[in-house]
Design a protein around this motif. Structure first.
Motif, PDB file in Angstrom:
ATOM      1  N   PRO A  24     -12.506 -10.589  11.820  1.00  0.00           N
ATOM      2  CA  PRO A  24     -11.290  -9.971  12.353  1.00  0.00           C
ATOM      3  C   PRO A  24     -11.142 -10.126  13.868  1.00  0.00           C
ATOM      4  CG  PRO A  24     -12.451  -8.440  10.912  1.00  0.00           C
ATOM      5  CD  PRO A  24     -13.334  -9.625  11.098  1.00  0.00           C
ATOM      6  N   ALA A  28      -7.957 -11.820  15.806  1.00  0.00           N
ATOM      7  CA  ALA A  28      -7.243 -11.134  16.892  1.00  0.00           C
ATOM      8  C   ALA A  28      -7.238 -11.980  18.164  1.00  0.00           C
ATOM      9  CB  ALA A  28      -7.882  -9.772  17.158  1.00  0.00           C
ATOM     10  N   ASP A  56      -3.048  -4.479  14.566  1.00  0.00           N
ATOM     11  CA  ASP A  56      -3.239  -3.647  13.384  1.00  0.00           C
ATOM     12  C   ASP A  56      -3.808  -4.523  12.278  1.00  0.00           C
ATOM     13  OD1 ASP A  56      -2.053  -1.219  14.419  1.00  0.00           O
ATOM     14  OD2 ASP A  56      -0.121  -2.225  14.230  1.00  0.00           O
ATOM     15  N   GLN A  57      -5.034  -4.220  11.860  1.00  0.00           N
ATOM     16  CA  GLN A  57      -5.623  -4.974  10.755  1.00  0.00           C
ATOM     17  C   GLN A  57      -5.031  -4.430   9.461  1.00  0.00           C
ATOM     18  OE1 GLN A  57      -9.867  -5.346  10.733  1.00  0.00           O
ATOM     19  NE2 GLN A  57      -9.881  -6.340   8.742  1.00  0.00           N
ATOM     20  N   ALA A  60      -8.337  -7.641   4.753  1.00  0.00           N
ATOM     21  CA  ALA A  60      -9.426  -8.544   5.106  1.00  0.00           C
ATOM     22  C   ALA A  60      -9.014  -9.972   4.774  1.00  0.00           C
ATOM     23  CB  ALA A  60     -10.685  -8.173   4.338  1.00  0.00           C
ATOM     24  N   VAL A  94      -2.848 -10.266   7.103  1.00  0.00           N
ATOM     25  CA  VAL A  94      -4.137  -9.677   7.469  1.00  0.00           C
ATOM     26  C   VAL A  94      -4.138  -9.001   8.841  1.00  0.00           C
ATOM     27  CG1 VAL A  94      -5.489 -11.178   5.968  1.00  0.00           C
ATOM     28  CG2 VAL A  94      -5.033 -11.893   8.311  1.00  0.00           C
ATOM     29  N   LEU A  95      -3.199  -9.393   9.721  1.00  0.00           N
ATOM     30  CA  LEU A  95      -3.162  -8.803  11.056  1.00  0.00           C
ATOM     31  C   LEU A  95      -1.736  -8.813  11.570  1.00  0.00           C
ATOM     32  CD1 LEU A  95      -5.204  -7.977  13.518  1.00  0.00           C
ATOM     33  CD2 LEU A  95      -4.452 -10.164  14.428  1.00  0.00           C
TER      34      LEU A  95
END
Length: 104
Positions: A24, A28, A56-57, A60, A94-95
């Motif tokens: 992650p 990012a 914001d995650q 996964a 995912v993000l």
């Protein structure tokens, strides 16, 4: 310095290859590089400085699937650029990112 160069090269492609995609923090970092690149392209020849960024995650990412990055200009004023971004892996968001840049 090698990591920064790696993130910038991924920003050019707007894609993070499988194998790196499970981290992650890596996602990012590449999203940040993509947002920086797009903000700079919006105001070519001018200085843009990051004021705020939020990640914001959402889910996964699979390490076996590439991650692609999409950005959108939400708003631009005389002095600020508001961008948002989305990282997608295997059809799954995912993000999510939101960023504000100062112009000049």
């Amino acid at each position: 310095m090698a990591f920064l160069e790696f993130a910038r090269s991924m920003a050019e492609a707007k894609r993070l290859e499988a194998g790196h995609a499970g981290d992650p923090a890596m996602i990012a970092a590449v999203m940040r590089a993509v947002l920086d690149k797009d903000a700079a392209e919006l105001r070519a020849g001018e200085t843009v400085t990051l004021v705020s960024v939020t990640f914001d995650q959402l889910d996964a990412a699979s390490q076996a699937t590439d991650v692609t990055f999409e950005t959108r200009l939400d708003r631009q004023t005389r002095t600020l650029i508001f961008l948002s971004g989305l990282a997608v892996s295997g059809g799954v968001n995912v993000l999510k990112a939101t960023a504000i840049y100062r112009i000049g």
